[in-house]
Structure formats: C-alpha cells, structure tokens
Design a protein around this motif. Structure first.
Motif, PDB file in Angstrom:
ATOM      1  N   ARG A 178      11.854   0.061   0.003  1.00  0.00           N
ATOM      2  CA  ARG A 178      12.083   1.506   0.083  1.00  0.00           C
ATOM      3  C   ARG A 178      11.956   2.005   1.521  1.00  0.00           C
ATOM      4  O   ARG A 178      12.736   2.831   1.983  1.00  0.00           O
ATOM      5  N   PHE A 179      10.946   1.491   2.232  1.00  0.00           N
ATOM      6  CA  PHE A 179      10.796   1.888   3.628  1.00  0.00           C
ATOM      7  C   PHE A 179      11.931   1.319   4.482  1.00  0.00           C
ATOM      8  O   PHE A 179      12.413   1.979   5.397  1.00  0.00           O
ATOM      9  N   VAL A 180      12.359   0.108   4.187  1.00  0.00           N
ATOM     10  CA  VAL A 180      13.471  -0.488   4.938  1.00  0.00           C
ATOM     11  C   VAL A 180      14.724   0.366   4.779  1.00  0.00           C
ATOM     12  O   VAL A 180      15.430   0.657   5.753  1.00  0.00           O
ATOM     13  N   LYS A 181      14.997   0.810   3.547  1.00  0.00           N
ATOM     14  CA  LYS A 181      16.191   1.648   3.313  1.00  0.00           C
ATOM     15  C   LYS A 181      16.045   2.991   4.034  1.00  0.00           C
ATOM     16  O   LYS A 181      17.008   3.486   4.622  1.00  0.00           O
ATOM     17  N   ALA A 182      14.845   3.576   3.992  1.00  0.00           N
ATOM     18  CA  ALA A 182      14.620   4.858   4.686  1.00  0.00           C
ATOM     19  C   ALA A 182      14.798   4.686   6.189  1.00  0.00           C
ATOM     20  O   ALA A 182      15.451   5.495   6.849  1.00  0.00           O
ATOM     21  N   CYS A 183      14.252   3.608   6.725  1.00  0.00           N
ATOM     22  CA  CYS A 183      14.340   3.359   8.160  1.00  0.00           C
ATOM     23  C   CYS A 183      15.795   3.159   8.573  1.00  0.00           C
ATOM     24  O   CYS A 183      16.254   3.705   9.575  1.00  0.00           O
ATOM     25  N   MET A 222       0.829  -1.205   0.000  1.00  0.00           N
ATOM     26  CA  MET A 222       0.000   0.000   0.000  1.00  0.00           C
ATOM     27  C   MET A 222       0.870   1.264   0.000  1.00  0.00           C
ATOM     28  O   MET A 222       0.694   2.147  -0.809  1.00  0.00           O
ATOM     29  N   PHE A 223       1.847   1.330   0.936  1.00  0.00           N
ATOM     30  CA  PHE A 223       2.676   2.513   1.005  1.00  0.00           C
ATOM     31  C   PHE A 223       3.924   2.357   0.149  1.00  0.00           C
ATOM     32  O   PHE A 223       5.021   2.303   0.644  1.00  0.00           O
ATOM     33  N   GLY A 224       3.738   2.257  -1.197  1.00  0.00           N
ATOM     34  CA  GLY A 224       4.897   2.138  -2.067  1.00  0.00           C
ATOM     35  C   GLY A 224       5.491   3.493  -2.390  1.00  0.00           C
ATOM     36  O   GLY A 224       6.498   3.585  -3.079  1.00  0.00           O
ATOM     37  N   THR A 225       4.875   4.566  -1.905  1.00  0.00           N
ATOM     38  CA  THR A 225       5.332   5.924  -2.220  1.00  0.00           C
ATOM     39  C   THR A 225       6.419   6.365  -1.247  1.00  0.00           C
ATOM     40  O   THR A 225       6.578   5.784  -0.191  1.00  0.00           O
ATOM     41  N   PRO A 226       7.157   7.416  -1.576  1.00  0.00           N
ATOM     42  CA  PRO A 226       8.325   7.771  -0.764  1.00  0.00           C
ATOM     43  C   PRO A 226       8.008   8.090   0.692  1.00  0.00           C
ATOM     44  O   PRO A 226       6.927   8.572   1.025  1.00  0.00           O
ATOM     45  N   ALA A 227       8.994   7.849   1.506  1.00  0.00           N
ATOM     46  CA  ALA A 227       8.869   8.066   2.948  1.00  0.00           C
ATOM     47  C   ALA A 227       8.506   9.510   3.271  1.00  0.00           C
ATOM     48  O   ALA A 227       7.788   9.781   4.233  1.00  0.00           O
ATOM     49  N   GLU A 228       8.973  10.446   2.448  1.00  0.00           N
ATOM     50  CA  GLU A 228       8.712  11.867   2.734  1.00  0.00           C
ATOM     51  C   GLU A 228       7.210  12.183   2.681  1.00  0.00           C
ATOM     52  O   GLU A 228       6.699  12.952   3.496  1.00  0.00           O
ATOM     53  N   PRO A 283       8.863   4.173   7.675  1.00  0.00           N
ATOM     54  CA  PRO A 283      10.096   4.976   7.745  1.00  0.00           C
ATOM     55  C   PRO A 283      10.715   5.004   9.138  1.00  0.00           C
ATOM     56  O   PRO A 283      11.766   5.610   9.317  1.00  0.00           O
ATOM     57  N   GLY A 284      10.067   4.400  10.138  1.00  0.00           N
ATOM     58  CA  GLY A 284      10.776   4.170  11.392  1.00  0.00           C
ATOM     59  C   GLY A 284      10.430   5.050  12.574  1.00  0.00           C
ATOM     60  O   GLY A 284      11.262   5.252  13.454  1.00  0.00           O
TER      61      GLY A 284
END
Lengths: 261, 69
Positions: free
Chosen positions: A67-72, A1-7, A43-44
């Motif tokens: 993407r969220f894992v990398k942001a976190c 669902m949240f495939g969009t950027p962390a920002e 995003p953590g």
C-alpha cells in the motif's frame, strides 16, 4: 506496523517528514549527480526530496508494504518503487551511490542486517545515511503522548512507550550500529524540525485510526481510557483550540562504504 | 518483455541469493533459488515469502531458513 492508509500517516508523524527529509539530505552531503535508494520509503517524504535533488530517474525506493509502495509511486512519478524488505534488498552489490532510510531502523525486524544490506548495495566510496526519532527525549508529539499514556495507564503504557521499546533512539545508538556494519568516516548530528497544527483536534485526528505504535496503543484502549488519554495529552502539550507548532528531534548518521582495494 | 525499465532491471537481484533474475512477461525468476517474483501493475514484489516456489527449489525455503546470513 504501518498497514494503515498513507493519509493517516501524513497527518501523524508524516507531518514532519518533508522537513526532516530535507535536513537529512543536507546533512548527508550527497553529491547532486549521485543515485540513491530510499529504504522503507513509506508514502515517500524522503523519496520526494531525493527526487528533487538528484532527479527522479536517479532515485529508487523500497518498502515492505504494497500500500505504501503504491502511494509512493503515485505521488512520485518517475521514481521506481519496489516491494522489498530492508533485510533482503533486491539489488546487486554496489548498485547505487547512496542508501538512505528515514525513521525506519527501529521498524526493521533485524536492524543489524538491514544496515549491512544498505551498505552492500552501495558502491565503494558511497554513503549510508539514516535518522531515528529521539523518542525518549525531544520528539515532542510522541514524548508527550507516551508521558500522558503513562500517567493515565502506567502498566499498560509502559510496555508500549516508544522511548522504552525502540532500541535505536538514544544519541550515539546509530553511530554504533554504523560502526558495527563496517562503515567509515561516521558523522552524527541532531536534526530538529517543526510541524504546525490548526488546533489540538488536528493533531489528535490520526491517533484513533491506529497509525503507528501510538495509534495502535489508542486502539487498545476502551472509550473511557481513550478519552482520558486525549485530555491528559492535550493538557500536557498545553494547547487547545488555536494553532500551535511542535518541534521534533531526530538523531542522524552518515557513514561511508569502504573504498575498493 | 517486462514493462520494467532497463536501468531498474540492470540492478535488480534476487533478495534471497543476490543473484541475477530472468525477465518474464509479468514476473522475475531466480533459477538458483527456483523462485518467481510477480510484477504487480509495474511494481516488482521482491518478497521471498510471497514468491512462487518452482519445482526443484530449496526445501529449506519453506522452513524460513535464509540462504544468506
């Protein structure tokens, strides 16, 4: 669902994340020396609070989105973050003292299995704690959004309204799920947190990017429909060009994993 | 050796069978499921549907049948 950027997430419901994480961590009663797993870390926000309380080396986090894992991981140095689904956690039985999830249960493809998995990776005597938004009630940002959507396009919005489609969002829903997973000493509480906005545009900015179910709904509208929704939403909130604050209620639960016999 | 810290490797398990993993230079292998999970820039990608199928694996895997109910 949240495939969009962390920002975009940060500006949307993420704005409440840190305060909610603090409230959930306090409510859980976790021991300062414990280890913890954050399931569906995004995003953590919760990962950060757990790392501050317990030490980064005591905290693990998983999310199915790379993407969220990398942001976190970039935001929370020292915390090991792994790509994994809640329903199939890649950890040994009893690997951690506590498992948490914040605003995740409704996004699991199989919440019953996800909670069983959280309980499995926690040691006997450890805890499993979560919270979900009160989508149908006092999560103002989303409730006012969906009420405005229902007013502007009833049939289209009725099948997307998170207050209707989220299975686990009424008081008592999570305790029932926890009980079904065999957890004990279950406690439940409402957590109410606030977020501040510079003006209505500040609140609205993430919606058209498609973040979350409400953002996805915005992207399903044509230009006129989107403008009508935005205006109705602003009227409903009764806000404009000045700063304001909104409150959001979440239902929290904590339960204990059976002590070994 | 994998660049993953030992305390993480100590608790990681196969997400399909919950069994032990064999540490490879840039991956983690489950011999029971005949699956190889890649480690992408220090991040283990522990998704069964993204794991590499090794010879002799369970044919039910590609049908999406979970090993653990």
């Amino acid at each position: 669902m949240f495939g969009t950027p962390a920002e975009a997430y940060d500006l949307h419901v993420g704005r409440y994340g840190r305060r909610l994480a603090t409230a959930l961590t306090d409510f859980s009663g976790i021991d300062p020396g414990a280890s913890a797993l954050d399931v569906g870390c995004g995003p953590g926000a919760l990962t950060a609070v757990l790392a501050e309380r317990l030490g980064a080396e005591k905290v693990r986090a998983v999310d199915p989105s790379e993407r969220f894992v990398k942001a976190c991981r970039a935001r929370r140095p020292g915390v090991e973050v792994v790509v994994a689904r809640a329903e199939a956690l890649p950890f040994a039985d009893g690997a951690v003292d506590a498992a948490f999830s914040q605003l995740v249960v409704n996004f699991m493809s199989n919440p019953e299995e996800g909670v069983l998995e959280m309980a499995r990776v926690v040691r006997p005597g450890g805890i499993v704690a979560s919270c979900v938004w009160d989508y149908a009630g006092e999560m103002t940002l989303l409730r006012a959004f969906w009420d405005a959507a229902l007013e502007t396009a009833l049939d289209h919005a009725a099948v997307a309204d998170e207050g209707m489609v989220m299975r686990w969002c009424a008081e008592g829903d999570l305790p029932r799920l926890w009980s079904a997973a065999g957890l004990h000493d279950i406690r439940a509480s409402a957590l109410v947190v606030n977020a501040t906005y510079a003006d209505f545009s500040d609140l609205w900015s993430p919606f058209p990017t498609g973040v979350g179910p409400s953002g996805a709904y915005c992207q399903s509208l044509d230009k006129r429909g989107l403008a009508a929704l935005r205006d109705r939403y602003r009227d409903r909130l009764g806000v404009g060009n000045g700063p304001f604050e909104l409150s959001a209620r979440a239902w929290a639960v904590v339960g204990m994993v059976d002590d070994a016999i | 050796m994998s660049q993953l810290p030992k305390d993480l490797l100590d608790i990681l398990a196969c997400p399909r069978c919950r069994g032990p993993l064999v540490v490879e230079p840039v991956s983690l292998r489950c011999d029971a499921c005949r699956l190889r999970y890649r480690v992408d820039d220090g991040i283990p990608v522990m998704l069964v549907h993204e794991a590499e199928r090794l010879d002799g694996g369970d044919p039910e895997l590609d049908a999406g049948t979970p090993a653990v109910s």
